[in-house]
Scaffold this motif. Sequence first.
Motif, PDB file in Angstrom:
ATOM      1  N   SER A  17     -13.283  -9.219 -15.845  1.00 28.52           N
ATOM      2  CA  SER A  17     -14.600  -9.436 -15.233  1.00 28.52           C
ATOM      3  C   SER A  17     -15.742  -9.075 -16.178  1.00 28.52           C
ATOM      4  O   SER A  17     -16.853  -9.565 -16.016  1.00 28.52           O
ATOM      5  CB  SER A  17     -14.725  -8.585 -13.965  1.00 28.52           C
ATOM      6  OG  SER A  17     -14.763  -7.211 -14.309  1.00 28.52           O
ATOM      7  N   THR A  45       0.826  -1.205   0.000  1.00 29.35           N
ATOM      8  CA  THR A  45       0.000   0.000   0.000  1.00 29.35           C
ATOM      9  C   THR A  45       0.857   1.251   0.000  1.00 29.35           C
ATOM     10  O   THR A  45       1.991   1.233   0.493  1.00 29.35           O
ATOM     11  CB  THR A  45      -0.948   0.017   1.224  1.00 29.35           C
ATOM     12  OG1 THR A  45      -1.805   1.161   1.126  1.00 29.35           O
ATOM     13  CG2 THR A  45      -0.185   0.074   2.546  1.00 29.35           C
ATOM     14  N   GLY A  46       0.288   2.336  -0.540  1.00 30.68           N
ATOM     15  CA  GLY A  46       0.948   3.639  -0.438  1.00 30.68           C
ATOM     16  C   GLY A  46       0.468   4.391   0.781  1.00 30.68           C
ATOM     17  O   GLY A  46       0.921   5.494   1.060  1.00 30.68           O
ATOM     18  N   ARG A  47      -0.504   3.794   1.493  1.00 28.10           N
ATOM     19  CA  ARG A  47      -1.094   4.488   2.643  1.00 28.10           C
ATOM     20  C   ARG A  47      -0.692   3.779   3.937  1.00 28.10           C
ATOM     21  O   ARG A  47      -1.424   2.921   4.436  1.00 28.10           O
ATOM     22  CB  ARG A  47      -2.622   4.514   2.508  1.00 28.10           C
ATOM     23  CG  ARG A  47      -3.097   5.396   1.360  1.00 28.10           C
ATOM     24  CD  ARG A  47      -4.603   5.443   1.270  1.00 28.10           C
ATOM     25  NE  ARG A  47      -5.139   4.550   0.252  1.00 28.10           N
ATOM     26  CZ  ARG A  47      -6.423   4.426  -0.043  1.00 28.10           C
ATOM     27  NH1 ARG A  47      -7.315   5.127   0.622  1.00 28.10           N
ATOM     28  NH2 ARG A  47      -6.831   3.597  -0.985  1.00 28.10           N
TER      29      ARG A  47
END
Length: 330
Positions: free
Chosen positions: A272, A182-184
């Motif tokens: 999808s 993650t970048g967070r």
Amino acid sequence: MTDKFRAIRVSKAETGQKTEIVELGLADLMDGDVTVAVDFSTVNYKDGLALTGAAPVVRTWPLIPGIDFAGKVETSTNSDFKPGDRVVLNGWGVGETHNGGYAQKARVKGDWLVKLPDSISNAHAMAIGTAGYTAMLCVMALEKNGVTPDKGDILVTGAAGGVGSVAIALLAKLGYRVIASTGRASEADYLKGLGAAEIIDRNELSAPGKPLGKERWAGVVDAVGSNTLANALAMTRYGGTVAACGLAQGMDLPASVAPFILRGVTLAGIDSVMAPKAKRIEAWSRLAKDLDLGKLDAMTSRALLKDVPQLGQDILAGKVRGRIVVDVNA
Ligand code: NDP
């Protein structure tokens, strides 16, 4: 049954496009053999592209965007569906070339609809949404290629986003050890709550890398593409599989063939939108069995139709955590 309903509509403007909430009638809907009273929709990354015009997702103008919805069948001339059936729709060009889910009514081909399993409410179906159904398709691809929990860790990229969050919850419940990229950093507790065992900074993967690296994971669910996917491939263990479904970093793939020809790594493409119906039915029944609804609730926030244009901008800016359910009737 009233003929009038509210919808978000995008139309071409002198500069770019216009997004507004309008009142429409059933005659404004496109061809189809099933009309659905929509309960909920959601905001996926692709919806963000459609709502803002950042990429040419909308190809028929004007259009009701929204690539998915859940609701109840209102009228049907398709023998597979009757009034009251609870259904979900994902993709098939809905929200791109066919009027979509940001409306109180939708008319589509019955062949595009899947009946919801009893244990998945219409609100939960859109908490899952196309992002979560795609996460399930990715997990199914790992399984099909023999990536079982004993083979090693699974990397999930774009971890705090929609695909990533659902993938982590699914994989953890199935017994895999999950590494979340993650970048967070501030979302570490959130990701651990979903079942991630280890968090890595996405900067470790986002710059151009080497053709091969240390073997770190047996499988990958990648929502990010570009250098991240190239590096994920380069660090996949011998015989592992990488399920690629997204392009949040970019559509490019600056990789080498080394992981394929020296480590027998498989790159499994996940789509999808046009996935055949049997695969969709399998994915939704697996979601009913393998997704912890408590974790789904923990990753989901609620929104109204009027919030959708802003949320479209937010999701492209990487500001949305997990999933959003849009109540189209509130
Ligand atoms: P989200 O925006 O919810 O998640 C994307 C996540 O990617 C972000 O939350 C962020 O996670 C990460 N991210 C964003 N920008 C960057 C960047 N520049 N570099 C690296 N990481 C970045 O989107 P969705 O989960 O709805 O969709 C994810 C991707 O999957 C999209 O590209 C979408 O188009 C694709 N998709 C494809 C489908 C298919 O059929 N193949 C179906 C559904 C989705 P964090 O903050 O944790 O770093």
